[in-house]
Design an enzyme around this catalytic site. Structure first.
Site, mmCIF file in Angstrom:
data_model
loop_
_atom_site.group_PDB
_atom_site.id
_atom_site.type_symbol
_atom_site.label_atom_id
_atom_site.label_comp_id
_atom_site.label_asym_id
_atom_site.label_seq_id
_atom_site.Cartn_x
_atom_site.Cartn_y
_atom_site.Cartn_z
ATOM 1 N N TYR A 187 0.830 -1.207 0.000
ATOM 2 C CA TYR A 187 0.000 0.000 0.000
ATOM 3 C C TYR A 187 0.863 1.254 0.000
ATOM 4 C CZ TYR A 187 -3.382 3.481 1.651
ATOM 5 O OH TYR A 187 -4.163 4.595 1.794
ATOM 6 N N ARG A 188 0.627 2.127 -0.985
ATOM 7 C CA ARG A 188 1.310 3.402 -1.087
ATOM 8 C C ARG A 188 0.272 4.513 -0.984
ATOM 9 N NH1 ARG A 188 5.075 0.440 -0.430
ATOM 10 N NH2 ARG A 188 6.999 0.299 -1.683
ATOM 11 N N LYS A 242 2.794 -9.324 8.095
ATOM 12 C CA LYS A 242 4.108 -8.885 8.572
ATOM 13 C C LYS A 242 3.926 -7.900 9.716
ATOM 14 C CE LYS A 242 4.890 -7.633 4.391
ATOM 15 N NZ LYS A 242 5.508 -7.024 3.175
ATOM 16 N N GLY A 282 13.443 -1.790 0.596
ATOM 17 C CA GLY A 282 13.388 -3.055 -0.126
ATOM 18 C C GLY A 282 13.219 -4.291 0.723
ATOM 19 N N ALA A 283 13.055 -4.124 2.045
ATOM 20 C CA ALA A 283 12.951 -5.303 2.904
ATOM 21 C C ALA A 283 11.677 -6.086 2.635
ATOM 22 C CB ALA A 283 13.023 -4.888 4.368
ATOM 23 N N GLY A 284 10.572 -5.394 2.358
ATOM 24 C CA GLY A 284 9.323 -6.103 2.092
ATOM 25 C C GLY A 284 9.386 -6.938 0.827
ATOM 26 N N ASP A 285 9.980 -6.377 -0.217
ATOM 27 C CA ASP A 285 10.142 -7.135 -1.464
ATOM 28 C C ASP A 285 11.049 -8.341 -1.242
ATOM 29 O OD1 ASP A 285 8.684 -5.053 -2.614
ATOM 30 O OD2 ASP A 285 10.501 -3.972 -3.193
#
Length: 370
Positions: A187-188, A242, A282-285
């Site tokens: 979500y952005r 998460k 970039g941790a979520g990706d």
């Protein structure tokens, strides 16, 4: 008359297809406001492209599908992804629309305000009217997107344009030949100002594996806690919630079918690791890539969660746009540690290249899988 011999369908030649937007990312050469930074380093950004690169670096056959301009920035995106081993044969070049670009400071969070105690981040996008925003069912063939064992999508793509939304709706619809569909809500806030984030929930409910952060779910849908999120998204076979420093929890459907009672779920959790964070980008990706990588190898859900944490730790402990994942044997050894040894791990810069790390005893017994 010649004899006709029936043959089994040819298995997909790609493990994961990642479809979405990739942009040229400009990272500051030093900390500070964008107004004060004198120069920037060029890289590539984009959630789906990040996942494709991480999977390719981990030894999987990954393909990225998207559109970039027929310009120098588009050349850079395609070359950079190919250098990671990603199949870019289905990338489209648009002669009339540009490749998107963005500038960021050192921090970047999907849901962030200066008041939440986190470092304030500036991110400036120049993506309106980009080649990626022109994606549509007419330009991206379903059979191409469905050509892997897994199709990975995110909630960024449907927010780019009406055509992108129609494309994601079509690719998440049930139909013959549909692969396993993975969806990271991602979500952005800025992308959904003029659209209802309820659309994201509707898309997530059509998918097989869904990743969502607790902070995202609260910001987008007003939901608090994993149980409430699962109640709102009961259809996915696996829902991964998460929880930041609290770890991650997977809600795994207990029986066959896509409309079962969520109360029959098997709930599997994995604590987060202690990490010396260099850059929170970039941790979520990376987590999604680690989870999918372990799933492609047939590992159990708890181990998938741990591989997600390990891949996220690789991203958190470098300031590069894309992190070097740990060697598979090294990651497998860490993922198999018992609960006590896992809890004692502390990962810092360079840990992916120097196994064994931090004095962990390689003979520590495994914790039984759930």
């Amino acid at each position: 008359m010649p004899t006709v011999t029936a043959t089994a369908p040819r298995p997909p030649d790609t493990d994961v297809v990642c479809l979405g937007e990739a942009m040229v990312a400009f990272r500051p050469s030093r900390p500070g406001r964008l107004a004060d930074v004198p120069s920037f380093e060029r890289g590539v950004g984009g959630a789906e492209a990040n996942v494709a690169c991480a999977l390719a670096a981990a030894g999987h056959r990954a393909r990225w599908i998207g559109r970039v301009g027929a310009d120098g920035f588009g050349d850079h995106v395609v070359a950079a992804l190919a250098a990671y081993g990603v199949d870019v044969s289905a990338v489209q070049r648009d002669p009339r629309r540009p490749t998107g670009v963005y500038f960021r400071t050192a921090g970047e969070r999907a849901v962030s305000t200066a008041a939440d105690g986190q470092p304030f981040a500036e991110v400036v996008y120049h993506r309106t009217g980009s080649a990626a925003s022109a994606m549509s069912p007419e330009l991206i063939a379903r059979e191409t997107a469905w050509s892997g064992r897994v199709l990975h999508l995110t909630g960024i793509t449907p927010a780019l344009s009406a055509g992108c939304l129609a494309l994601v709706r079509g690719l998440t619809a049930a139909g013959p030949g549909r692969p396993l569909v993975s969806f990271d809500v991602n979500y952005r806030v800025g992308l959904w100002r003029d659209r209802s984030p309820a659309l994201l929930a509707g898309l997530a409910r059509r998918c097989d594996i869904v990743f969502v952060g607790e902070d995202e779910a609260e910001a987008a849908w007003g939901l608090r806690g994993g149980a409430a999120i699962r109640a709102a998204l009961p259809e996915p076979d696996i829902l991964v919630v998460k929880q930041g420093a609290g770890g991650a929890t997977a809600y795994v459907r207990g029986g066959p079918g896509r409309t079962g009672d969520a109360s029959a779920d098997r709930v599997v959790s994995a604590p987060a690791l202690t990490v010396d964070v260099v850059a929170p980008v970039g941790a979520g990706d990376a987590f999604a890539a680690g989870f999918l990588s372990a799933g492609l190898r047939g590992l159990d859900v708890r181990t998938r969660l741990r591989h997600g944490h390990l891949m996220a730790a690789a991203a958190l402990t470098t300031d590069a746009d894309l992190a070097r994942p740990p060697e598979r044997a090294h990651a497998d050894r860490l993922a198999a540690l018992d609960a006590g040894a896992w809890g004692r791990l502390r990962l810092g810069p360079g840990w992916t290249g120097h196994p064994p790390y931090d004095g962990v005893d390689e003979n520590t017994p495994e914790e039984p899988a759930p």
